[in-house]
Design a protein around this motif. Structure first.
Motif, PDB file in Angstrom:
ATOM      1  N   GLY A 128      -9.430   9.597  -4.552  1.00 37.88           N
ATOM      2  CA  GLY A 128     -10.508   8.448  -4.639  1.00 37.88           C
ATOM      3  C   GLY A 128      -9.742   7.076  -4.811  1.00 37.88           C
ATOM      4  N   PHE A 129      -8.679   6.965  -4.113  1.00 39.49           N
ATOM      5  CA  PHE A 129      -8.178   5.525  -3.918  1.00 39.49           C
ATOM      6  C   PHE A 129      -8.303   5.208  -2.475  1.00 39.49           C
ATOM      7  CE2 PHE A 129      -5.541   7.837  -7.226  1.00 39.49           C
ATOM      8  CZ  PHE A 129      -5.598   6.944  -8.255  1.00 39.49           C
ATOM      9  N   SER A 130      -8.539   4.040  -2.279  1.00 41.88           N
ATOM     10  CA  SER A 130      -8.765   3.422  -1.001  1.00 41.88           C
ATOM     11  C   SER A 130      -7.223   3.459  -0.315  1.00 41.88           C
ATOM     12  CB  SER A 130      -9.366   2.222  -0.994  1.00 41.88           C
ATOM     13  OG  SER A 130      -8.512   1.083  -1.609  1.00 41.88           O
ATOM     14  N   ALA A 131      -7.580   3.069   1.018  1.00 36.32           N
ATOM     15  CA  ALA A 131      -6.164   2.858   1.856  1.00 36.32           C
ATOM     16  C   ALA A 131      -5.478   1.448   1.219  1.00 36.32           C
ATOM     17  CB  ALA A 131      -6.523   2.687   3.266  1.00 36.32           C
ATOM     18  N   GLU A 132      -6.463   0.593   1.103  1.00 35.53           N
ATOM     19  CA  GLU A 132      -5.759  -0.768   0.533  1.00 35.53           C
ATOM     20  C   GLU A 132      -4.987  -0.501  -0.741  1.00 35.53           C
ATOM     21  OE1 GLU A 132      -8.606  -1.303   3.397  1.00 35.53           O
ATOM     22  OE2 GLU A 132      -9.056  -0.311   1.488  1.00 35.53           O
ATOM     23  N   GLU A 133      -5.771   0.481  -1.664  1.00 40.19           N
ATOM     24  CA  GLU A 133      -4.938   0.638  -3.108  1.00 40.19           C
ATOM     25  C   GLU A 133      -3.629   1.581  -2.863  1.00 40.19           C
ATOM     26  OE1 GLU A 133      -8.536   1.062  -6.344  1.00 40.19           O
ATOM     27  OE2 GLU A 133      -8.386   2.615  -4.543  1.00 40.19           O
ATOM     28  N   TRP A 134      -3.589   2.394  -1.818  1.00 48.09           N
ATOM     29  CA  TRP A 134      -2.645   3.286  -1.575  1.00 48.09           C
ATOM     30  C   TRP A 134      -1.270   2.297  -1.018  1.00 48.09           C
ATOM     31  CZ3 TRP A 134      -0.702   7.641  -2.400  1.00 48.09           C
ATOM     32  CH2 TRP A 134       0.357   8.343  -1.318  1.00 48.09           C
ATOM     33  N   GLU A 135      -1.625   1.475  -0.076  1.00 45.75           N
ATOM     34  CA  GLU A 135      -0.726   0.521   0.461  1.00 45.75           C
ATOM     35  C   GLU A 135      -0.120  -0.381  -0.670  1.00 45.75           C
ATOM     36  OE1 GLU A 135       2.173  -1.549   2.554  1.00 45.75           O
ATOM     37  OE2 GLU A 135       1.118   0.533   2.932  1.00 45.75           O
ATOM     38  N   ALA A 136      -1.037  -0.995  -1.727  1.00 47.26           N
ATOM     39  CA  ALA A 136      -0.543  -1.683  -2.740  1.00 47.26           C
ATOM     40  C   ALA A 136       0.465  -1.101  -3.552  1.00 47.26           C
ATOM     41  CB  ALA A 136      -1.751  -2.215  -3.498  1.00 47.26           C
ATOM     42  N   GLY A 137      -0.032   0.389  -3.759  1.00 45.40           N
ATOM     43  CA  GLY A 137       0.961   1.156  -4.698  1.00 45.40           C
ATOM     44  C   GLY A 137       2.308   1.044  -3.963  1.00 45.40           C
ATOM     45  N   ARG A 138       2.308   1.381  -2.960  1.00 42.49           N
ATOM     46  CA  ARG A 138       3.660   1.607  -2.013  1.00 42.49           C
ATOM     47  C   ARG A 138       4.344   0.286  -2.000  1.00 42.49           C
ATOM     48  NH1 ARG A 138       2.051   4.611   3.897  1.00 42.49           N
ATOM     49  NH2 ARG A 138       2.907   6.855   3.035  1.00 42.49           N
ATOM     50  N   GLN A 139       3.593  -0.996  -2.078  1.00 42.79           N
ATOM     51  CA  GLN A 139       4.265  -2.261  -2.059  1.00 42.79           C
ATOM     52  C   GLN A 139       5.009  -2.312  -3.371  1.00 42.79           C
ATOM     53  OE1 GLN A 139       4.799  -4.477   0.411  1.00 42.79           O
ATOM     54  NE2 GLN A 139       6.274  -5.259  -1.137  1.00 42.79           N
ATOM     55  N   ARG A 140       4.159  -1.931  -4.500  1.00 43.24           N
ATOM     56  CA  ARG A 140       4.807  -1.917  -5.805  1.00 43.24           C
ATOM     57  C   ARG A 140       6.298  -1.216  -5.917  1.00 43.24           C
ATOM     58  NH1 ARG A 140      -0.501  -1.623  -6.991  1.00 43.24           N
ATOM     59  NH2 ARG A 140      -0.441   0.714  -7.738  1.00 43.24           N
ATOM     60  N   LEU A 141       6.341   0.135  -5.142  1.00 43.03           N
ATOM     61  CA  LEU A 141       7.471   0.601  -5.000  1.00 43.03           C
ATOM     62  C   LEU A 141       8.668   0.061  -4.385  1.00 43.03           C
ATOM     63  CD1 LEU A 141       5.812   4.188  -4.316  1.00 43.03           C
ATOM     64  CD2 LEU A 141       6.853   3.326  -6.734  1.00 43.03           C
ATOM     65  N   ARG A 142       8.283  -0.655  -3.189  1.00 43.04           N
ATOM     66  CA  ARG A 142       9.049  -1.466  -2.399  1.00 43.04           C
ATOM     67  C   ARG A 142       9.628  -2.827  -3.380  1.00 43.04           C
ATOM     68  NH1 ARG A 142       4.769  -1.921   1.347  1.00 43.04           N
ATOM     69  NH2 ARG A 142       4.876   0.079   2.438  1.00 43.04           N
ATOM     70  N   ASP A 143       8.999  -3.155  -4.203  1.00 39.50           N
ATOM     71  CA  ASP A 143       9.217  -4.467  -5.067  1.00 39.50           C
ATOM     72  C   ASP A 143      10.285  -3.772  -5.996  1.00 39.50           C
ATOM     73  OD1 ASP A 143       7.625  -6.003  -3.624  1.00 39.50           O
ATOM     74  OD2 ASP A 143       6.053  -6.075  -5.199  1.00 39.50           O
TER      75      ASP A 143
END
Length: 287
Positions: A203-218
């Motif tokens: 139920g997550f969008s591609a944008e939410e998925w990428e935002a989560g990955r960015q938080r992990l990068r941060d």
């Protein structure tokens, strides 16, 4: 307390769990619930897995399932309970487990003494599971054990799955990971669900998925290429180690010989199920 060989408990779990999980990748449960008027695939998953907890709302399901968008859950619950009651959903799920296992294992395996032995061993392991702070496990532990050995094994596998899963969620919350971050970091290990299947089912969008990955990068856990950094790999390993610790009781109760035998039997069943198409070929992966 029994001392088990290193990772023996996890190795046992890893081949017992797929016996339960077959139901999620077959049409059977959806077909059973469709007969009762519920046809959406997400709704059938939420209803069938949450039914043991009764007529719960979206908040409870989001909290206990963890890896799903609350918006997706709320789209289907509590409305789905007006279509299928928890009691009817549990009956449908058990009928589906029966048909799935008969198809992917075959009647000879279903009727074998090895199946009965595996069910007895797995049920014995569950005797050491505690209900405390384990909501999904506790709800399923209140259900009766089916009489048929293959369904008794499926029920025991369900209990062991939800017991470990409840403990794993404790570690994710302790590490400060939200649902998307937990999924994305697991996918990056190459052992988690592929991005395709995450976006298809959670139920997550591609944008939410990428935002989560960015938080992990941060946080320094993921590289620009979506690979785990050394710190990320250490975190994921610490999560698995702590999950193993929280999941040790049933296997220590079963003992080294019992764990080895259950692992042997479940490996055979799971291998047969995989060979008979029980799971999608592209389910796991780091992309």
């Amino acid at each position: 307390m029994t001392t088990l060989p290193e990772r023996a408990a996890y190795q046992c779990y890893s081949v017992v769990n797929p016996i339960h999980s077959t139901i999620y990748f077959s049409p059977d449960c959806g077909e059973e619930l469709a007969k009762l008027g519920l046809e959406d695939s997400s709704a059938t998953y939420f209803v069938s897995r949450a039914a043991a907890m009764g007529r719960v709302g979206p908040g409870t399901v989001t909290a206990t399932f963890f890896h799903f968008s609350h918006e997706l859950v709320a789209r289907h619950l509590p409305a789905a309970w007006d279509v299928v009651s928890p009691e009817a959903a549990l009956e449908a799920r058990l009928r589906a487990a029966d048909s799935v296992l008969r198809r992917v294992l075959g009647e000879e395996v279903i009727a074998s003494k090895e199946m009965a032995e595996a069910a007895e061993l797995a049920l014995r392991a569950t005797e050491a599971c505690s209900r405390l702070a384990r909501p999904l496990y506790a709800a399923h532990a209140d259900l009766p054990v089916p009489d048929a050995p293959h369904l008794a094994l499926w029920h025991a596998a369900t209990l062991l799955r939800e017991y470990r899963g409840d403990g794993h969620l404790m570690t994710l919350v302790g590490a400060g990971l939200d649902a998307v971050e937990a999924l994305a970091s697991h996918t990056a290990t190459g052992k988690g669900m592929s991005t395709k299947w995450v976006l298809l089912t959670r139920g997550f969008s591609a944008e939410e998925w990428e935002a989560g990955r960015q938080r992990l990068r941060d946080r320094g856990l993921l590289t620009a290429d979506n690979e785990l950094t050394e710190e990320g790999a250490r975190l994921r390993q610490s999560l698995e180690d702590e999950t193993d610790r929280l999941d040790a009781a049933p296997y220590e109760h079963l003992g080294a010989a019992g764990v080895a035998r259950l692992t042997e039997l479940a490996t055979s069943f799971t291998t047969t199920a995989r060979e008979n198409g029980a799971f999608p070929a592209d389910l796991l992966g780091n992309r």
